[in-house]
Motif scaffolding. Structure first.
Motif, PDB file in Angstrom:
ATOM      1  N   SER A 147      -5.605   3.727   1.815  1.00  0.00           N
ATOM      2  CA  SER A 147      -5.210   2.703   0.842  1.00  0.00           C
ATOM      3  C   SER A 147      -5.230   1.315   1.503  1.00  0.00           C
ATOM      4  O   SER A 147      -5.770   0.346   0.951  1.00  0.00           O
ATOM      5  CB  SER A 147      -3.819   3.092   0.311  1.00  0.00           C
ATOM      6  OG  SER A 147      -3.133   2.021  -0.189  1.00  0.00           O
ATOM      7  N   LEU A 148      -4.704   1.246   2.725  1.00  0.00           N
ATOM      8  CA  LEU A 148      -4.734  -0.019   3.474  1.00  0.00           C
ATOM      9  C   LEU A 148      -6.183  -0.441   3.744  1.00  0.00           C
ATOM     10  O   LEU A 148      -6.554  -1.609   3.550  1.00  0.00           O
ATOM     11  CB  LEU A 148      -3.976   0.155   4.804  1.00  0.00           C
ATOM     12  CG  LEU A 148      -4.032  -1.029   5.767  1.00  0.00           C
ATOM     13  CD1 LEU A 148      -3.322  -2.244   5.184  1.00  0.00           C
ATOM     14  CD2 LEU A 148      -3.409  -0.661   7.123  1.00  0.00           C
TER      15      LEU A 148
ATOM     16  N   CYS B   5       0.862  -1.191   0.000  1.00  0.00           N
ATOM     17  CA  CYS B   5       0.000   0.000   0.000  1.00  0.00           C
ATOM     18  C   CYS B   5       0.891   1.231   0.000  1.00  0.00           C
ATOM     19  O   CYS B   5       1.925   1.258   0.670  1.00  0.00           O
ATOM     20  CB  CYS B   5      -0.894   0.013   1.241  1.00  0.00           C
ATOM     21  SG  CYS B   5      -2.069  -1.345   1.241  1.00  0.00           S
TER      22      CYS B   5
ATOM     23  N   LEU C  24      -7.916  -1.884   0.683  1.00  0.00           N
ATOM     24  CA  LEU C  24      -7.469  -3.260   0.415  1.00  0.00           C
ATOM     25  C   LEU C  24      -8.147  -4.251   1.370  1.00  0.00           C
ATOM     26  O   LEU C  24      -8.679  -5.279   0.951  1.00  0.00           O
ATOM     27  CB  LEU C  24      -5.940  -3.343   0.571  1.00  0.00           C
ATOM     28  CG  LEU C  24      -5.352  -4.743   0.427  1.00  0.00           C
ATOM     29  CD1 LEU C  24      -5.421  -5.219  -1.028  1.00  0.00           C
ATOM     30  CD2 LEU C  24      -3.896  -4.780   0.916  1.00  0.00           C
TER      31      LEU C  24
ATOM     32  N   SER D 206      -6.386  -1.570  -3.525  1.00  0.00           N
ATOM     33  CA  SER D 206      -5.997  -0.600  -2.477  1.00  0.00           C
ATOM     34  C   SER D 206      -6.289   0.843  -2.894  1.00  0.00           C
ATOM     35  O   SER D 206      -6.263   1.740  -2.056  1.00  0.00           O
ATOM     36  CB  SER D 206      -4.512  -0.756  -2.122  1.00  0.00           C
ATOM     37  OG  SER D 206      -3.707  -0.134  -3.111  1.00  0.00           O
TER      38      SER D 206
END
Ligand code: HMG
Length: 407
Positions: free
Chosen positions: A302-303, A249, A306, A284
């Protein structure tokens, strides 16, 4: 309960039990308004594909005047607080580059709005988009010394470059809140980490300006250079290779940026590894494509994207690249825990996105130009159209006024 905690702590101290520290919960908030990038492109006389493919953004979150970095952070944290967390949080760290006061920490307002216990430390951290990563690393140290504690890390920003500037397409607004603890239920963070600081002028915001100054091309180059440096150092420190990662990420100022960085290392892996990393990279970026750059929170969005949009196997290693202009970069990684998805707020975030309202470009411009008084005069804001539980209600005698509608 206290005795049990003490017993556990003693085992850790004597080295009989490995202390695992990491992310126990993740909250996210973005305001109710967004602009469609296709329509923004038309208004700016640009081919829409430049924004949607070249930059990689579909929508951009816009904050109404009743949301500021404090309220965004408080709204993100609200959803992850239960009685146990309220009892155990004794450290609040607020990473932001949209600070509202040169002196008082934005975290102190959030601490009050959330009704956290008074016996806590609260501070604000600043280093562009890197602030929350610094907070997480400090939180790990705090938990290592106090395994029974929990730390609330807040990352909250409103990214502003200005109307009709090259950076406009990379604006956004939102916050991520993380609870860092021992025996975390989402992700254990490894001790190893590689980091780099260099005094460069790729992006900055002097105290007299409410929009950022940026050398766009140079910032892209530096992002890639920092990534290359910390990635190589991380591999050297840990002996890990690209094949050890289920996903990486990235801090996402815009979603094409992380892809550019990923591409620089893909040939270190087999075709299967490359496909896996490319696919997971796209997943992500799903939330960021709708929100835009939220500076300190972008990597953690982003994490979250995902983890919420794909079911990954427990034990998977996720790499994290943090970059804050000016500049500091860091690469670190974590291991997903069994049943981690049970501790995410997937429905809540789906509703958040589904209930947003699209703004026309002209309405977005109008909201963008709205500002709070800076001459010391007071103002009352109408919060009836803001669905957020926590809102800014005005300024009185130089003091921001907030409300928690749930109280
Ligand atoms: P620009 O000059 O408008 O865009 O600014 P461009 O001309 O470089 O085009 C962008 C991409 O679109 C290019 O692709 C074009 O080829 C492509 P690339 O070569 O980069 O792969 N393109 C098209 N693609 C498809 N169809 C088309 C088309 N036309 C063109 N028709 C820039 C872009 C990002 C520089 C600008 O938006 C900017 O200055 N943004 C702000 C700075 C920034 O985000 N920097 C990122 C790194 S620094 C960072 O991450 C830290 C930060 O978050 C701050 C902090 O730490 O606090 C920013």
């Amino acid at each position: 309960m206290k005795l049990f905690t003490y017993y556990q702590y003693e085992k850790v101290r004597k080295g009989e039990r490995e202390l695992k520290i990491g992310i126990d919960k993740i909250g996210f908030y973005t305001p109710q308004y967004y602009v469609d990038m296709n329509k923004l492109a038309v208004a700016r006389n640009v081919e829409p594909e430049k924004f949607t493919i070249g930059i990689g953004q579909d929508e951009m979150a816009v904050a109404p005047i009743t949301q500021d970095p404090v309220t965004l952070a408080a709204n993100a944290a609200l959803q992850i607080l239960d009685d146990e967390a309220r009892e155990k949080i004794d450290f609040v760290m607020f990473g932001t580059e949209s600070g509202i006061d040169h002196s008082k920490s934005a975290g102190v307002y959030v601490h009050q709005l959330l009704g956290l216990k008074p016996n806590a430390r609260t501070i604000e951290l600043k280093q562009a988009c890197y602030g929350a990563t610094a907070a997480i690393q400090l939180a790990k140290g705090h938990i290592a010394l106090n395994p029974e504690s929990k730390v609330l890390v807040l990352a909250s920003d409103i990214a502003r470059y200005g109307i009709n500037t090259p950076g406009e397409v990379t604006q956004g607004a939102g916050a991520v809140a993380l609870i860092i603890s021992a025996d975390p239920r989402i992700m254990v963070l490894d001790d190893a980490s590689a980091y780099l600081t260099k005094d460069i002028m790729d992006f900055w915001r002097p105290t007299y300006s409410d929009v950022a100054f940026v050398d766009g091309k140079y910032s892209n180059e530096q992002y890639l250079e920092f990534f290359g440096h910390v990635w190589d150092e991380y591999k050297e420190k840990t002996g890990l290779t690209i094949a050890d990662f289920e996903a990486i990420c990235y801090h996402l100022p815009y979603t094409k940026m992380g892809l550019k960085a990923l591409r620089t290392i893909l040939d270190e892996g087999s075709v299967d590894v490359q496909e896996r990393l490319k696919e997971n990279y796209q997943i992500s970026t799903l939330y960021s494509r709708k929100v835009g750059n939220i500076y300190t929170a972008s990597l953690y969005l982003s994490l979250l994207s995902l983890l919420e949009q794909k079911e990954l196997e427990a034990g998977s290693r996720i790499g994290l690249f943090s970059y804050g202009s000016g500049a500091v970069g860091e690469f670190f990684s974590g291991i997903l825990q069994p049943n981690y998805r049970d501790f995410l707020k997937i429905d809540h975030h789906t509703n958040l996105f589904n209930n947003r309202t699209e703004l026309s470009v002209s309405k977005y411009e109008e909201i963008f130009e709205e500002s709070l008084p800076t001459d010391g005069s007071s103002v009352d804001l109408d919060t009836t159209n803001d669905p957020a539980p926590i809102c800014l209600t005005g300024i009185k005698e130089h003091m921001r006024q907030y409300t928690n509608k749930n109280k």
